[in-house]
Design an enzyme around this catalytic site. Structure first.
Site, PDB file in Angstrom:
ATOM      1  N   ARG A 184      62.537  77.557  -9.188  1.00 56.64           N
ATOM      2  CA  ARG A 184      61.954  76.683  -7.900  1.00 56.64           C
ATOM      3  C   ARG A 184      60.637  77.211  -8.374  1.00 56.64           C
ATOM      4  O   ARG A 184      60.061  76.707  -8.150  1.00 56.64           O
ATOM      5  CB  ARG A 184      62.150  77.675  -6.545  1.00 56.64           C
ATOM      6  CG  ARG A 184      61.057  77.948  -6.014  1.00 56.64           C
ATOM      7  CD  ARG A 184      60.914  78.239  -4.463  1.00 56.64           C
ATOM      8  NE  ARG A 184      61.799  79.876  -3.954  1.00 56.64           N
ATOM      9  CZ  ARG A 184      61.740  80.473  -4.344  1.00 56.64           C
ATOM     10  NH1 ARG A 184      59.955  81.173  -4.704  1.00 56.64           N
ATOM     11  NH2 ARG A 184      61.884  81.523  -3.861  1.00 56.64           N
ATOM     12  N   TYR A 220      49.379  55.295   5.084  1.00 53.89           N
ATOM     13  CA  TYR A 220      51.457  55.185   5.308  1.00 53.89           C
ATOM     14  C   TYR A 220      52.098  56.281   7.183  1.00 53.89           C
ATOM     15  O   TYR A 220      50.719  57.135   7.187  1.00 53.89           O
ATOM     16  CB  TYR A 220      52.130  55.927   3.859  1.00 53.89           C
ATOM     17  CG  TYR A 220      53.117  56.361   4.192  1.00 53.89           C
ATOM     18  CD1 TYR A 220      54.436  55.020   3.647  1.00 53.89           C
ATOM     19  CD2 TYR A 220      53.785  57.651   4.605  1.00 53.89           C
ATOM     20  CE1 TYR A 220      55.948  55.506   4.260  1.00 53.89           C
ATOM     21  CE2 TYR A 220      54.880  57.886   4.485  1.00 53.89           C
ATOM     22  CZ  TYR A 220      55.977  56.455   3.992  1.00 53.89           C
ATOM     23  OH  TYR A 220      57.265  56.931   4.018  1.00 53.89           O
ATOM     24  N   ASP A 254      46.809  58.342  -2.403  1.00 52.17           N
ATOM     25  CA  ASP A 254      47.943  58.722  -2.597  1.00 52.17           C
ATOM     26  C   ASP A 254      47.701  57.408  -3.480  1.00 52.17           C
ATOM     27  O   ASP A 254      47.531  56.257  -2.838  1.00 52.17           O
ATOM     28  CB  ASP A 254      48.216  58.269  -0.755  1.00 52.17           C
ATOM     29  CG  ASP A 254      49.663  57.904  -0.603  1.00 52.17           C
ATOM     30  OD1 ASP A 254      50.103  56.981  -1.753  1.00 52.17           O
ATOM     31  OD2 ASP A 254      50.240  57.435   0.163  1.00 52.17           O
ATOM     32  N   LYS A 261      59.062  55.578  -5.419  1.00 55.00           N
ATOM     33  CA  LYS A 261      59.014  54.064  -5.324  1.00 55.00           C
ATOM     34  C   LYS A 261      59.039  53.673  -7.088  1.00 55.00           C
ATOM     35  O   LYS A 261      59.458  53.599  -7.616  1.00 55.00           O
ATOM     36  CB  LYS A 261      57.538  54.195  -4.459  1.00 55.00           C
ATOM     37  CG  LYS A 261      57.722  54.469  -3.109  1.00 55.00           C
ATOM     38  CD  LYS A 261      58.672  54.283  -2.726  1.00 55.00           C
ATOM     39  CE  LYS A 261      58.581  54.942  -1.200  1.00 55.00           C
ATOM     40  NZ  LYS A 261      57.118  55.245  -0.177  1.00 55.00           N
TER      41      LYS A 261
HETATM   42  C1  LIG Z   1      56.826  56.349   0.801  1.00 50.68           C
HETATM   43  C2  LIG Z   1      55.748  56.483   0.554  1.00 50.68           C
HETATM   44  C3  LIG Z   1      55.025  58.169   1.351  1.00 50.68           C
HETATM   45  C4  LIG Z   1      56.368  59.611   1.509  1.00 50.68           C
HETATM   46  O1  LIG Z   1      56.804  59.208   0.564  1.00 50.68           O
HETATM   47  P1  LIG Z   1      58.544  60.155   0.469  1.00 50.68           P
HETATM   48  O2  LIG Z   1      58.981  59.914  -0.889  1.00 50.68           O
HETATM   49  O3  LIG Z   1      58.953  58.589   1.320  1.00 50.68           O
HETATM   50  O4  LIG Z   1      58.075  61.081   1.235  1.00 50.68           O
HETATM   51  C5  LIG Z   1      53.991  57.865   0.921  1.00 50.68           C
HETATM   52  N1  LIG Z   1      52.674  57.720   1.027  1.00 50.68           N
HETATM   53  C6  LIG Z   1      53.103  56.159   1.030  1.00 50.68           C
HETATM   54  C7  LIG Z   1      52.512  55.199   0.252  1.00 50.68           C
HETATM   55  C8  LIG Z   1      54.499  55.777   1.002  1.00 50.68           C
HETATM   56  O5  LIG Z   1      54.547  54.920   0.228  1.00 50.68           O
END
Ligand SMILES: *Cc1c(COP(=O)(O)O)cnc(C)c1O
Length: 383
Positions: A46, A98, A170, A195
């Site tokens: 962890r 998001y 983000d 992603k």
């Molecule tokens: C998918 C996504 C998230 C969240 O991420 P997870 O891995 O699904 O928890 C946050 N911001 C954007 C722009 C995303 O596409």
């Protein structure tokens, strides 16, 4: 070393014992200590794991951070940042946001006494006006989701810092290939690794890249105390994903640009939101802020109602109907009923997330096939 060389080599040294050019996946939960109360490089997974460390090292090198932290999901990464705030603190966030970030801000962070204001951060004056003496964090997304708005990271960093707040970006849509927020003054760059970093729709993960050591230490403390770390298998897949991310993102962006230019010419499409189009309000800014391409995400509005849009999203075959994005497989979604269903209806209306919006994540398939797929979708849905 250039970006794509670092993506392959930094943090990814060959295994010293065997010479294997790919480092082994360390699944151990615990590590033998030199003595009681004496600590080696790793003790408990962890707190730190060599496979996770390798991915964090590569990612930090790609975005110019002093370090990175890898999490079980993107939301866990976001939660770590929010968990470092305290009751009474205020967050200003982009309205083009998001859906999950909207939800954690409005339904989880509020329980800890943290307040949030959403603003259209494409206008820095609106950001400035929304900041209060309690504002500790500014959270922006660029390109925004789902309207593909472009936010000036450097301008937001200047405002946030002058007013005593951190700027977090983000960077999931833009990817480290096209935008490096820390170089533009941001304190934190956040990714959903599910992603583009993973890139193949086969893992869950998240990451924070941090500019300064003091903030890295603080966020590491929260991560280790709360525990939402990335596992060794995902860490390995993410390291592997980074090795090809530049090729994938540039090629997918090329296809997206061509599709966007084609979509604008169709009478069945009311408007196309893609920063690579010269009439996009953020085009000039995106040209400066994004490195040579505009990404592979786009949104367009159909000349049709909720039902026709739903039919369209259900009728494409290569563009599979699913949330998520950023992988080699193309995906299609209707934000109003999918990724942004967690928005209050009034907020969807206020921020322009209409029923006719269709969001595409353009994958690595051939342009001609993707175009033919959308074309037959139009014929089925909008007779
Ligand atoms: C998918 C996504 C998230 C969240 O991420 P997870 O891995 O699904 O928890 C946050 N911001 C954007 C722009 C995303 O596409």
């Amino acid at each position: 070393m250039r970006f794509r060389t670092r993506a392959i080599h930094t943090g990814q040294e060959a295994d010293k014992e065997t010479g294997a050019v790919v480092a082994p996946i360390h699944v151990a939960s615990t590590f033998v200590q030199p003595g009681a109360g004496e600590w080696g490089a790793f003790d408990y997974s962890r707190s730190g794991n060599p496979t996770r460390k390798a991915f964090e090292t590569t990612l930090a090198a790609l975005e110019g951070g002093c370090g990175a932290l890898a999490f079980s999901t993107g939301m866990a990464a976001t939660h770590c940042v929010l968990a470092s705030l305290k009751s009474g603190d205020h967050v200003v966030a982009s309205s083009d946001l998001y859906g999950g970030t909207y939800r954690i801000l409005h339904k989880i962070a509020n329980r800890a006494g943290i307040t949030v204001t959403l603003v259209d951060t494409t206008d820095p004056a609106k950001l400035e006006a929304a900041i209060t003496p309690e504002t500790r964090l500014v959270w922006i997304e660029t390109p925004g989701n789902p309207l593909m708005s472009i936010v000036d990271i450097a301008a937001c960093a200047e405002i946030a810092h002058r007013r005593g707040a951190w700027l977090a970006v983000d960077n999931t849509f833009a990817t480290p290939v096209l935008t490096r927020p820390l170089e533009l003054g941001a304190d934190i760059s956040m990714h959903s690794a599910a992603k583009y970093i993973g890139g193949h729709s086969d893992l869950m993960g998240g990451a924070l890249v941090i500019r300064e050591k003091a903030l890295l230490d603080e966020l590491y403390f929260v991560q280790n105390a709360t525990g939402a770390i990335m596992g060794p298998w995902e860490s390995y897949l993410c390291s592997r994903g980074l090795k090809t991310i530049e090729l994938r993102v540039r090629e997918q962006s090329r296809t997206a640009q061509a599709l966007a230019e084609w979509l604008v010419s169709l009478h069945r499409v009311r408007r196309v939101l893609y920063p690579g189009l010269p009439n996009h309000p953020g085009h000039e800014l995106a040209k400066r802020q994004m490195d040579g391409a505009f990404g592979a995400m786009m949104t367009f509005e159909l000349n049709g109602d909720h039902a026709a849009t739903k039919r369209f999203c259900e009728s494409t075959k290569l563009f599979q109907l699913a949330v998520s994005l950023g992988a080699v497989e193309s995906l299609i979604s209707q934000p109003a009923s999918m990724s942004h269903a967690s928005f209050a209806a009034a907020d969807r209306a206020k921020w322009g997330i209409t029923d006719g919006l269709v969001r595409l994540s353009v994958g690595l398939e051939a342009l001609e096939d993707l175009q033919a797929d959308l074309d037959q979708g139009f014929n089925v849905a909008l007779k």
